[in-house]
Design a protein around this motif. Structure first.
Motif, mmCIF file in Angstrom:
data_model
loop_
_atom_site.group_PDB
_atom_site.id
_atom_site.type_symbol
_atom_site.label_atom_id
_atom_site.label_comp_id
_atom_site.label_asym_id
_atom_site.label_seq_id
_atom_site.Cartn_x
_atom_site.Cartn_y
_atom_site.Cartn_z
ATOM 1 N N SER A 312 43.680 57.324 54.504
ATOM 2 C CA SER A 312 44.239 58.185 53.379
ATOM 3 C C SER A 312 45.873 58.628 53.941
ATOM 4 O O SER A 312 46.655 58.652 53.075
ATOM 5 C CB SER A 312 43.537 59.706 53.311
ATOM 6 O OG SER A 312 42.282 59.192 52.856
ATOM 7 N N VAL A 326 32.159 48.917 53.706
ATOM 8 C CA VAL A 326 30.805 49.579 52.863
ATOM 9 C C VAL A 326 29.674 48.935 53.607
ATOM 10 O O VAL A 326 29.371 47.668 53.540
ATOM 11 C CB VAL A 326 30.988 49.552 51.552
ATOM 12 C CG1 VAL A 326 29.796 49.780 50.912
ATOM 13 C CG2 VAL A 326 32.099 49.615 50.830
ATOM 14 N N GLU A 331 25.852 58.199 51.129
ATOM 15 C CA GLU A 331 27.036 58.893 50.912
ATOM 16 C C GLU A 331 28.265 58.337 51.289
ATOM 17 O O GLU A 331 29.297 58.122 50.871
ATOM 18 C CB GLU A 331 26.879 60.350 51.101
ATOM 19 C CG GLU A 331 25.933 60.978 50.356
ATOM 20 C CD GLU A 331 24.362 60.958 50.678
ATOM 21 O OE1 GLU A 331 24.125 60.210 51.644
ATOM 22 O OE2 GLU A 331 23.497 61.351 49.935
ATOM 23 N N ARG A 334 28.987 55.214 49.505
ATOM 24 C CA ARG A 334 29.724 55.509 48.180
ATOM 25 C C ARG A 334 30.898 56.116 48.471
ATOM 26 O O ARG A 334 31.899 55.743 47.417
ATOM 27 C CB ARG A 334 28.581 56.635 47.750
ATOM 28 C CG ARG A 334 29.316 57.008 46.108
ATOM 29 C CD ARG A 334 28.231 58.311 45.615
ATOM 30 N NE ARG A 334 28.629 58.734 44.571
ATOM 31 C CZ ARG A 334 28.104 59.938 43.956
ATOM 32 N NH1 ARG A 334 26.924 60.432 44.519
ATOM 33 N NH2 ARG A 334 28.543 60.451 42.795
ATOM 34 N N MET A 335 31.304 56.848 49.287
ATOM 35 C CA MET A 335 32.813 57.352 49.549
ATOM 36 C C MET A 335 33.530 56.028 49.824
ATOM 37 O O MET A 335 35.007 56.205 49.291
ATOM 38 C CB MET A 335 32.648 58.254 50.917
ATOM 39 C CG MET A 335 33.888 58.986 51.092
ATOM 40 S SD MET A 335 33.890 60.226 52.197
ATOM 41 C CE MET A 335 33.105 59.163 53.623
ATOM 42 N N SER A 336 33.331 55.157 50.676
ATOM 43 C CA SER A 336 34.015 54.198 50.983
ATOM 44 C C SER A 336 34.349 53.326 49.846
ATOM 45 O O SER A 336 35.603 52.860 49.606
ATOM 46 C CB SER A 336 33.142 53.197 52.056
ATOM 47 O OG SER A 336 33.133 53.661 53.308
ATOM 48 N N ARG A 337 33.424 52.998 48.865
ATOM 49 C CA ARG A 337 33.703 52.260 47.752
ATOM 50 C C ARG A 337 34.686 53.069 46.692
ATOM 51 O O ARG A 337 35.576 52.472 46.101
ATOM 52 C CB ARG A 337 32.274 51.994 46.889
ATOM 53 C CG ARG A 337 31.452 51.055 47.795
ATOM 54 C CD ARG A 337 30.330 50.623 46.734
ATOM 55 N NE ARG A 337 29.273 51.691 46.400
ATOM 56 C CZ ARG A 337 28.341 52.231 47.000
ATOM 57 N NH1 ARG A 337 27.987 51.250 48.218
ATOM 58 N NH2 ARG A 337 27.755 52.848 46.830
ATOM 59 N N THR A 338 34.534 54.217 46.550
ATOM 60 C CA THR A 338 35.419 55.041 45.829
ATOM 61 C C THR A 338 36.675 54.925 46.331
ATOM 62 O O THR A 338 37.865 54.826 45.704
ATOM 63 C CB THR A 338 35.080 56.568 45.808
ATOM 64 O OG1 THR A 338 33.615 56.756 45.479
ATOM 65 C CG2 THR A 338 35.902 57.463 44.905
ATOM 66 N N PHE A 339 37.080 55.129 47.895
ATOM 67 C CA PHE A 339 38.274 54.923 48.343
ATOM 68 C C PHE A 339 38.829 53.556 48.095
ATOM 69 O O PHE A 339 39.924 53.478 47.890
ATOM 70 C CB PHE A 339 38.334 55.527 49.831
ATOM 71 C CG PHE A 339 39.541 55.103 50.537
ATOM 72 C CD1 PHE A 339 40.385 56.096 50.420
ATOM 73 C CD2 PHE A 339 39.734 53.966 51.153
ATOM 74 C CE1 PHE A 339 41.675 55.820 51.275
ATOM 75 C CE2 PHE A 339 40.807 53.870 51.912
ATOM 76 C CZ PHE A 339 41.930 54.915 51.819
ATOM 77 N N ASN A 340 38.130 52.494 48.107
ATOM 78 C CA ASN A 340 38.515 51.121 47.904
ATOM 79 C C ASN A 340 39.029 51.062 46.597
ATOM 80 O O ASN A 340 40.160 50.125 46.376
ATOM 81 C CB ASN A 340 37.590 50.183 48.462
ATOM 82 C CG ASN A 340 37.025 50.413 49.936
ATOM 83 O OD1 ASN A 340 37.928 50.472 50.520
ATOM 84 N ND2 ASN A 340 35.993 49.751 50.166
ATOM 85 N N ARG A 341 38.341 51.495 45.588
ATOM 86 C CA ARG A 341 38.887 51.517 44.080
ATOM 87 C C ARG A 341 40.180 52.126 43.881
ATOM 88 O O ARG A 341 40.931 51.670 43.414
ATOM 89 C CB ARG A 341 37.787 52.096 43.323
ATOM 90 C CG ARG A 341 36.578 51.190 42.888
ATOM 91 C CD ARG A 341 35.654 51.590 41.917
ATOM 92 N NE ARG A 341 35.111 52.849 42.138
ATOM 93 C CZ ARG A 341 33.957 53.013 42.271
ATOM 94 N NH1 ARG A 341 33.061 52.126 42.868
ATOM 95 N NH2 ARG A 341 33.498 54.057 42.587
ATOM 96 N N ALA A 342 40.253 53.285 44.672
ATOM 97 C CA ALA A 342 41.662 54.054 44.594
ATOM 98 C C ALA A 342 42.729 53.176 45.154
ATOM 99 O O ALA A 342 43.788 53.409 44.711
ATOM 100 C CB ALA A 342 41.435 55.361 45.051
#
Length: 589
Positions: A312, A326, A331, A334-342
Motif C-alpha cells: 500500500s 493469494v 480472510e 480475500r484481502m489479497s484479491r481485493t488489493f490486487n483488483r485495486a
C-alpha cells in the motif's frame, strides 16, 4: 472439531511435506533399483560379448592358420599317401605350429585316419555335420565334448584341388578363459559352461560353488533353455543371481552348449548401498528441518498483513505494478484479491493518464511539424500573388514547384497521421486472409524498381520458392513492405545496393531488407520506432516521418517482431518476423 488458523497451517504443511518426502524416498528407491538392474544387465551383455570373443577368437585363429598349413604341397602329398603314422606326425607338427592340443585327419568317408593321441583312429568322426559345414564354408569353428571334456574345434577341408579329407584341430576349454574374463570385469561375474540335451543338463566347467552348480542344473531344467539372450533373475540358495545365457556354436546337433554368465545382485550393489542409506539419512534430516520450519511459519501468520501494508505504501508512492499472492480462501486471501483488483484499476488509470499526455505531446509536435511546411507554402503563394506581374516566368515556375513540394509534404504527413490514428484505434479490425508473401514481396519490389534505376541503386531479391502462405492483412503487410523499402531507397546513395529476402524459421516467416545506405547511429536504435525519436522528427521536417511508427504498429497487430542492425556509413538491415498461423488457428483464437 475446529482448528485454529495456526494449527491448520502446521497440519497442512506437515502432511504435505511428509507425503512429498515419502514419495521422494519411494521414487528414489525405484529409480535406484531400476537403474541398477539396467546397469547390471548392460554389464552382463558386455561381459557376454567379451567372453564369446575370448572363446571363439582362438578357434578362428586356429582355423585360419590351419587352412594355410594344409594348403602346403608337402602336407597334401603326405595325406594323399594314406599312411596313418606319417599323417599323425604331420598333424603333430601342425598342432605345435598353431598351438593346438589335438588333431585329426578325416577321410571323405568320415573315418578318422590319424589321431595325434592315437585313441579314436579308425573310427568314424564324432561330429559329421561339422565336416559338411567346413566343406560348404571353407572352415568350421564349434564347441563339442570329447572324452567328457569340452573342446573348441577348428575344422578345415584339405583341397587338392578337390576335397580329399578334413583336418580337425581341438583345444580344451578350461577355466583359464573364465578367470581371464573375471580379471577384465569390475563386477563379480560367475561363468558356467553347460551342456544341454533333451531332458538333461550337465555342467562342463563353472566358477560357482558345487551347491550352486547343483541348483543351477535344477533351475535350468525347469526353464526354457532354448530361449537365449534374455535377462533372468534366478534365486539360488537365497541369493539373487542375474543370469544371461548365450548359445555357443555346437559341433553336435543333439547337444547344445551354453555360456551362462551370472552376477550376484547383492554383492554387485554393495558399494551403492552406502550412498542410498546416506541419501535416506539426509532426507530424514530434511524432513525434521521442514517440520520445524512449519512451526515457525505458523507463528508468522502476520506476514501477509505486513506485505499488504508495504504494498500500500509503495502504491501511494506511484508504484502500481504490485500483486499480492493469494494463498488461501480465508480472510487473508480475500484481502489479497481485493488489493490486487485495486492495484489493477490504479495501473489502468495511470496508463490512461500517460496515453493522454502522450497524445497531447504528439498533437503539439505534429502541429509544429505541420505549421512549418504550411508557412512556407503560404509565403511562396503570397509572394507569387503580389509579384505575379513583375516576376519572370521561370521564377514563377520555381515558386510553384516549391509550393507544390510543401503541399506534398503536408499531404504525406496528413496521410500518415490518418493511417496511424486508424491503426491505434481500439476498434481497428484487420482483415486477415491467406496469401503468398513471396508474390507480394515481388510486386512491391517491382513497384520500386523504376525509382531504384533512376537513382542508380541495385534493387534485387532471390527466387523465393517453396515459401508457405501466411494468414495476415495483405493490405497492411503491403504497406509495411512499402514503408521499409521506401525508407531504404531514400537513405541509400547512388551506386548502393538493396536486397530483399524471405525465409521460414521454425514457426515464423522472416523477411529482411538489407541496404548499403548511410546507416543509423547506435544511440538512435533503441527508440527508432517511436514517433518521438530524433530520426522521426528529422524525417517529418522533410516529408512524412511516421513510416517506421506505422511499421511497428502493423507488426504489433499481427503479433510480429522487428529487429534492426545498422553500422553508420555502411548500411542497415531491417528484419521482421510474422507468425505462421493458419486460418483455423486464427478462428480458434
Amino acid at each position: 472439531m475446529k482448528f485454529s488458523f495456526q494449527t491448520r497451517i502446521v497440519l497442512f504443511f506437515s502432511i504435505l511435506f511428509i507425503s512429498v518426502q515419502l514419495l521422494t524416498v519411494y521414487c528414489a528407491y525405484r529409480i535406484f533399483y531400476d537403474n541398477s538392474i539396467k546397469q547390471l544387465h548392460q554389464n552382463l551383455i558386455y561381459a557376454e560379448a567379451v567372453f564369446k570373443q575370448i572363446l571363439t577368437e582362438g578357434g578362428e585363429r586356429m582355423a585360419s592358420e590351419t587352412r594355410i598349413l594344409v594348403a602346403d604341397f608337402g602336407f597334401r602329398t603326405t595325406v594323399s599317401e594314406g599312411d596313418a603314422k606319417t599323417i599323425a606326425s604331420a598333424l603333430e607338427n601342425l598342432t605345435l605350429r598353431i598351438r593346438g592340443q589335438r588333431a585329426f585327419y578325416v577321410d571323405l568317408q568320415g573315418r578318422v585316419v590319424a589321431d595325434t593321441a592315437g585313441k579314436i583312429q579308425g573310427s568314424h568322426f564324432i561330429f559329421p555335420q561339422t565336416l559338411a559345414e567346413a566343406e560348404q564354408q571353407g572352415k568350421a569353428v564349434a564347441f563339442g565334448v570329447l572324452e567328457e571334456q569340452l573342446y573348441e574345434w577348428a575344422i578345415v577341408p584339405v583341397l587338392a584341388p578337390i576335397p580329399i579329407g578334413w583336418v580337425a584341430v581341438a583345444v580344451q576349454v578350461d577355466n583359464r578363459r573364465s578367470d581371464y574374463l573375471k580379471q577384465l570385469s569390475s563386477m563379480p561375474i560367475e561363468v558356467t559352461l553347460l551342456e544341454h540335451t533333451e531332458g538333461a543338463a550337465r555342467i562342463l566347467s563353472s566358477s560357482l560353488s558345487l551347491n550352486r552348480q547343483e541348483w543351477l542344473v535344477s533351475k535350468w531344467l525347469a526353464v526354457d533353455a532354448v530361449q537365449t539372450d534374455q535377462l533372468e533373475m534366478l534365486v539360488i540358495e537365497g541369493a539373487k543371481l542375474m543370469t544371461h545365457r548365450r548359445l555357443l556354436p555346437s559341433a553336435d546337433n543333439q547337444r547344445s552348449i551354453f555360456a551362462v554368465l551370472q552376477i550376484d545382485y547383492a554383492n554387485a550393489l554393495e558399494p551403492y548401498w552406502f550412498m542410498l542409506y546416506a541419501s535416506l539419512t539426509l532426507l530424514l534430516f530434511g524432513l525434521i528441518i521442514i517440520l520445524l520450519g512449519c512451526i515457525l511459519i505458523a507463528r508468522k501468520v502476520s506476514q501477509p498483513l505486513r506485505e499488504l501494508a508495504t504494498a500500500s505504501e509503495r502504491m501511494m508512492n506511484g508504484q502500481f505494478d504490485l500483486a499480492l499472492p493469494v494463498t488461501s480462501q480465508d480472510e487473508l486471501g480475500r484481502m489479497s484479491r481485493t488489493f490486487n483488483r485495486a492495484a489493477e484499476l490504479a495501473t489502468q488509470m495511470f496508463e490512461l493518464k500517460q496515453k493522454d499526455e502522450q497524445r497531447r505531446e504528439m498533437v503539439a509536435t505534429v502541429s509544429h511539424d505541420l505549421r512549418n511546411p504550411l508557412t512556407v507554402l503560404h509565403g511562396f503563394l503570397e509572394t507569387l500573388q503580389l509579384k505575379a506581374d513583375h516576376l519572370p516566368e521561370h521564377e514563377q515556375q520555381r515558386y510553384l514547384q516549391v509550393a507544390l513540394r510543401q503541399s506534398e509534404k503536408v499531404s504525406r504527413l496528413a496521410q500518415e497521421l490518418f493511417e496511424l490514428a486508424k491503426l491505434e484505434c481500439d476498434e481497428t479490425c484487420i482483415q486477415k486472409e491467406s496469401f503468398c508473401i513471396a508474390e507480394l514481396i515481388q510486386d512491391v519490389v517491382q513497384k520500386f524498381q523504376l525509382s531504384a534505376e533512376q537513382k542508380v541503386v541495385e534493387l534485387s531479391m532471390p527466387m523465393l520458392q517453396g515459401l508457405p502462405t501466411i494468414h495476415a492483412d495483405i493490405g497492411l503487410i503491403e504497406r509495411l513492405l512499402t514503408n521499409l523499402l521506401d525508407n531504404a531507397l531514400r537513405n541509400t546513395p547512388s551506386g548502393g545496393k538493396i536486397r530483399v529476402n524471405a525465409w521460414v524459421d521454425a514457426s515464423w516467416m522472416r523477411v529482411s531488407l538489407k541496404d548499403t545506405g548511410i546507416g543509423i547511429p547506435a544511440e538512435y536504435l533503441n527508440n527508432l520506432f517511436d514517433w518521438s525519436s530524433p530520426l522521426s522528427h528529422r524525417a517529418r521536417s522533410d516529408a512524412g516521418g511516421f513510416g517506421l511508427v506505422i511499421v511497428a504498429k502493423i507488426l504489433s497487430l499481427h503479433g510480429g517482431t522487428i529487429q534492426v542492425e545498422s553500422i553508420l556509413g555502411k548500411g542497415s538491415n531491417f528484419c521482421f518476423a510474422l507468425p505462421l498461423k493458419t486460418a483455423d488457428q486464427e478462428h480458434d483464437e
